[in-house]
Design an enzyme around this catalytic site. Structure first.
Site, PDB file in Angstrom:
ATOM      1  N   CYS A  56       2.216  80.271  98.142  1.00 13.76           N
ATOM      2  CA  CYS A  56       2.228  78.944  98.290  1.00 13.76           C
ATOM      3  C   CYS A  56       3.476  79.363  97.741  1.00 13.76           C
ATOM      4  O   CYS A  56       4.435  78.002  98.139  1.00 13.76           O
ATOM      5  CB  CYS A  56       1.723  79.047  96.727  1.00 13.76           C
ATOM      6  SG  CYS A  56       1.928  77.273  96.799  1.00 13.76           S
TER       7      CYS A  56
ATOM      8  N   GLY B 280      -1.063  70.659  94.984  1.00 12.78           N
ATOM      9  CA  GLY B 280      -0.932  71.199  94.531  1.00 12.78           C
ATOM     10  C   GLY B 280      -0.827  73.327  94.827  1.00 12.78           C
ATOM     11  O   GLY B 280      -1.043  72.942  95.877  1.00 12.78           O
ATOM     12  N   CYS B 281      -0.963  73.634  94.122  1.00  8.75           N
ATOM     13  CA  CYS B 281      -0.091  75.013  94.506  1.00  8.75           C
ATOM     14  C   CYS B 281      -1.582  75.890  95.794  1.00  8.75           C
ATOM     15  O   CYS B 281      -0.665  76.017  95.977  1.00  8.75           O
ATOM     16  CB  CYS B 281       0.194  76.047  93.666  1.00  8.75           C
ATOM     17  SG  CYS B 281      -0.892  76.701  92.749  1.00  8.75           S
ATOM     18  N   TYR B 282      -2.499  75.855  94.860  1.00  2.82           N
ATOM     19  CA  TYR B 282      -3.158  76.657  95.704  1.00  2.82           C
ATOM     20  C   TYR B 282      -3.898  75.608  97.020  1.00  2.82           C
ATOM     21  O   TYR B 282      -3.828  76.367  98.077  1.00  2.82           O
ATOM     22  CB  TYR B 282      -4.793  76.597  95.143  1.00  2.82           C
ATOM     23  CG  TYR B 282      -4.817  77.664  93.927  1.00  2.82           C
ATOM     24  CD1 TYR B 282      -4.917  79.069  93.987  1.00  2.82           C
ATOM     25  CD2 TYR B 282      -4.718  77.050  92.448  1.00  2.82           C
ATOM     26  CE1 TYR B 282      -5.087  79.921  93.132  1.00  2.82           C
ATOM     27  CE2 TYR B 282      -5.415  78.272  91.741  1.00  2.82           C
ATOM     28  CZ  TYR B 282      -5.313  79.492  92.132  1.00  2.82           C
ATOM     29  OH  TYR B 282      -5.040  80.376  91.035  1.00  2.82           O
TER      30      TYR B 282
ATOM     31  N   SER C  35      -1.367  76.774  99.385  1.00  2.03           N
ATOM     32  CA  SER C  35      -2.163  78.273 100.486  1.00  2.03           C
ATOM     33  C   SER C  35      -2.881  77.781 101.008  1.00  2.03           C
ATOM     34  O   SER C  35      -2.677  78.715 102.138  1.00  2.03           O
ATOM     35  CB  SER C  35      -1.750  78.612  99.314  1.00  2.03           C
ATOM     36  OG  SER C  35      -2.757  78.637  98.661  1.00  2.03           O
TER      37      SER C  35
END
Lengths: 359, 359, 359, 359
Positions: free
Chosen positions: A15, A205-207, A210
């Site tokens: 991320c 969002g970060c997830y 990534s």
């Protein structure tokens, strides 16, 4: 090789909160693939072409709402070297009246306005807003902002297109469905053109960042199967924010690994929304997040099944085409700045050319 | 208050490897004092005044000797955004023939020459050298360099003025005593004028930097006594370099504190040399270093006795005068770049305007 | 040698929370001295001499008040292998009705009663109490306990003999001055005989333990001067307890050092009380605590001035006499159990013979 | 629910190096399942039934070969409280002549023989051996040991039944094929009866232990499919041993995640051997190990597809039957001791009843 047995491949992606750390983990068989955001050189707007003096009057006046959290302070850090964005307003309800330096000593050298409560904020000297507030309350606040402001919202409030899905996963009816329709999902590399024309961008969002960055190009190129996608994601603790929670104490986190939100993490519908759109058919995934004993950084190990005849090299080549390998602070705050750069017609990586810190 | 009983004060100072962390620990009674390097604005040399193109031909051609260690790679990181310094040569004996990106993935995006063995290095395209080699071998190598090169040496080889003292603490006779005479001790804030005229600068050790910066102004202003100075210093592990040693394994360091080199640490003569010079009389100190479970950062807690009538506020004011509070990556590599900036007539903080990373 | 200049010595001692880590840091010049609690073999009470069956009915019924915190759970861990102490009551106001295993999964295998609110606790099946409650409220609760119970109190409420000093440092009048008179300060090695006869023991703070253990024997033997004692103490984060505080989040602690409570830490009067008693004259100290990025463990680096003619070897020998080197989980919970062993006429180290965990 | 889409379940299991940490991560949907080794109460051999005196002459004389590494020292730690096993011989080639306490200060209180080189070892006072030497050299050394000794080998040398597979993965022909035939693979819970009769036990690797313990019962009960088993494993750094390697320095590990040995980790054939045996047909797996910033502990997140009609509850119940939930230090050294207990007819958990340390 065990992987070839069932035509599967494993993707690692990060991320990009802490680039140096991520770089190390982007191993893929023997090849090192840095899944980094493409930074196509956008034509620099004439507006900014003039030579700047060293102590310039910054052109774009920025408000940071929720400046006393980690994403807010990270935006302040990134903006310190940005040639055109200058902060004129910062809010923090519980720290109203305080300087940012008193809350984040590492930013004490910056010349910034004191923080005010969001209800007392004066937006007359603001052109664009980074909204770093908790989901749920964010909708109402953004609904009340002057309509001329450009907004990048780092909360989850405008990420899900289907407001019923929002209600299901976040436990309350959406308070601004008309704004939701207007909002553009800001995965920069995937939706660059839409972001350029947007007024309100929902920062991913970060997830989901990534995971979508490596998978979307592979799905679009029809290299991988849309079933049996398994994601084992590992996150640093800063993703949980600065709120005081027992579970995030040093003593609770150090020397351990925590699986959490299994099958029920709120990022699942966001991930599935993005992948399904790329596949133009419904995709579901198995997503297992883990909390790691580290502050920054994220790694998602992704297991996919390749279409018959496809090789790991094909995947590698596709990702190389899709992403020019470049260095960019991704994750929440970096991507937010990247998005505002796009919205303003600036080079996408402006103010983001930091090398990772290592060790 | 216990401190007042024996007219003593406690100074905390940091070596500024990781600024965000250091900032948090620079507490002094109730007042927060950021002991940061003064960055007096030096008149910018005309030579650099012309407008640079984005993809500029960098004016000063830099060699980094020992690029595969932590101080070498940190210099590369810092130079990435420096407008005038460009790397044309990198050496690393054991990694000769490799790219820096293969050794430090976080630097993979930089366009750099492959590393060569130092004996094969061609200095014809080099103007200035950062020497990041181990003490002992450094003397010979610097002795062999072309005389027109400006050199910042990060090893301990040229820090001690008295070559007999060098022999006593480092266990071998000095191989380049004539160069030792020429070398300028590069504590920038204290010796700015000498550094400006220097060809060879001995970059200070990290512990001595964190100790001399706060103490020298207090000694010069005659505020503290020169006896009973007690230093309890705490260092991150990166100070030990990248060499593979059992004592520095993760498993050995995590969750523990290690005192080491008690009464015999090699930085003691360097500290005492600097303080004695400030006092114009011999000063000895009690110095106890500790290894901490963290990668970067350093904090020195210093116990001093004040002269009669002096208050903690007096010390605070003196340090505020001596150091404009500014942000600068100090420690080994940052100070080395700061020194070369001075040697080249550039603004001292050029390429050093990074905000600390936190969390 | 710098130390000899002013006849000083440096003592390192640890609070023994995590023995393996502490052992590493107990360096003293070249000699390794493990400052460990002496465990003189006390004659085993006849009462316990009979052979125990494997699934024994434990003889002493123990209550742990405040079982959901770190000191409470550590006592539960230590008691798991104690042959005579069995837990019959546990309280935790906010977790009333829950099992300890749901709060501390590492203790899930223990067969324990569910936790109750302290106001609902039934002490009829209790012989002895470990009180792990916050200072301030502890006084009232202990005042209300049946008078036949033996109590080890881990809070600060009964540590200071002078209740005015308590009021000054803890900000409220003492609510149980008559109990304060009865309480014995439980530094086991120093006050073994008083503890044996005590009904209420005030378990020492962690910092004071790590400082008094090495200093009291040296002061009593008149080897060191009672002035200019400087203490630089370093603590792991578990000392701050399990309460959710922003300052103790992983993200705030990792990779940094924090000085805190400088000149005003509440352990100062406790330290000075103990040292003054040993010296039979008023001693004041300079005490600077630091928070370290580690969960357990503590190290106090102590700078003292030796009396004329005294050598470091003399100090070493004195400590060797005073303390048989033995292994004992010291710190809060281990010392509490050590104290209750003494109060019950049991061997002092019963249930404490764990070797440190390393790495 | 995403998981149900393709009838898959996720298992988390840990290698039990640090029990407290592992316990936290054994989450499975909403149910907490502690996958811990079953410790069936074996009838205690008459030989040990007599009452022991406090300072007993230990009955079984133990040699620890390779005592200066992490697995060797952990065995010493565990044996400290074992009633029947006493150490009479320790070897460490590079530390020959030294005491263990000088190498591992946390063990300094133990009364142990000095270490000798293995070539100088006298086995006449030895009944059983823990062999903690590197793979490759271990075969020759064990071949040379007296035939009456019982041996638990912690290296990889005797784990693979097929010596050609050994040669393929470890790069050299096996030097003791006849011993390989005799060796019993020591996954205690699975092969308890064979271990009881064994003279030479090959102690399983840490990853294979964490994977086989949950999967073997599910495969045997025919609840899960034998294809598409995906394992994402996360290990602490102690698994890499105490050898000085750059990759395992604190500075390299802290704040990062490292994937390694992808598709080529040497534990893959060991895992597939065990699972195939349980299934009585060839099973291949996808295995991706990650190095975590922590010293101890391991977690394997396992993705499996259930047979039609099977529910997550069925898996849970099967594991509850297969494993009585008990506390046992698993992983390398704990399992080695567990195995020797079985080989000696002792209760399996003797000397292993430690509660996890937390925090």
């Amino acid at each position: 090789m065990s992987l070839s047995i069932f035509s599967a491949a494993r993707l690692d992606s990060g991320c990009f909160w802490k680039k140096g750390k991520i770089a190390k983990s982007n191993m893929w068989s023997d090849k090192q693939l840095l899944v980094r955001a493409s930074v196509a050189s956008s034509p620099q707007s004439l507006r900014f072409a003039r030579k700047k003096s060293e102590k310039l009057q910054k052109d774009v006046r920025i408000a940071v709402l929720g400046a006393s959290g980690y994403t807010g302070s990270e935006i302040v850090r990134l903006l310190a070297n940005h040639p055109y964005f200058g902060i004129t307003l910062m809010t923090a309800d519980r720290k109203a009246g305080q300087s940012l330096g008193s809350v984040f000593p590492h930013l004490i050298t910056q010349d910034l306005p004191d923080m005010v409560a969001v209800k007392d904020a004066d937006f007359s000297e603001v052109d664009a807003v980074f909204c770093c507030l908790p989901h749920g309350t964010t909708q109402e606040i953004i609904k009340g902002l002057p309509k001329n402001l450009k907004i990048v919202d780092l909360s989850a409030d405008f990420r899900l297109r289907d407001i019923l899905e929002y209600e299901e996963w976040y436990g309350q009816p959406h308070q601004a469905p008309e704004l939701q329709k207007e909002a553009v999902y800001g995965l920069t590399e995937i939706s660059r053109e839409d972001i350029r024309r947007a007024r309100l961008v929902a920062n991913p969002g970060c997830y989901p960042t990534s995971i979508q960055l490596p998978l979307v190009p592979l799905i679009r190129a029809n290299l991988i199967q849309s079933k049996n996608i398994i994601i084992d994601a590992k996150s640093g603790v800063s993703g949980a924010g600065r709120g005081a929670k027992e579970a995030n104490l040093y003593t609770e986190i150090a020397e351990g690994i925590h699986s959490y939100g299994i099958t029920r993490h709120r990022h699942v519908p966001e991930i599935e929304q993005g992948l399904s759109e790329a596949a133009q058919s419904k995709i579901t995934v198995s997503f297992t997040p883990h909390l790691m004993p580290m502050s920054r950084g994220m790694q998602s190990t992704i297991f996919v099944e390749m279409h018959s005849g496809v090789t790991v090299d094909d995947l590698y080549e596709q990702l190389k085409i899709a992403y020019q390998i470049d260095n960019l602070v991704k994750g929440a705050s970096g991507q937010a700045l990247q998005n505002l750069n796009v919205m303003m017609g600036l080079p996408e990586d402006m103010g983001l050319n930091y090398l990772p810190l290592f060790p």
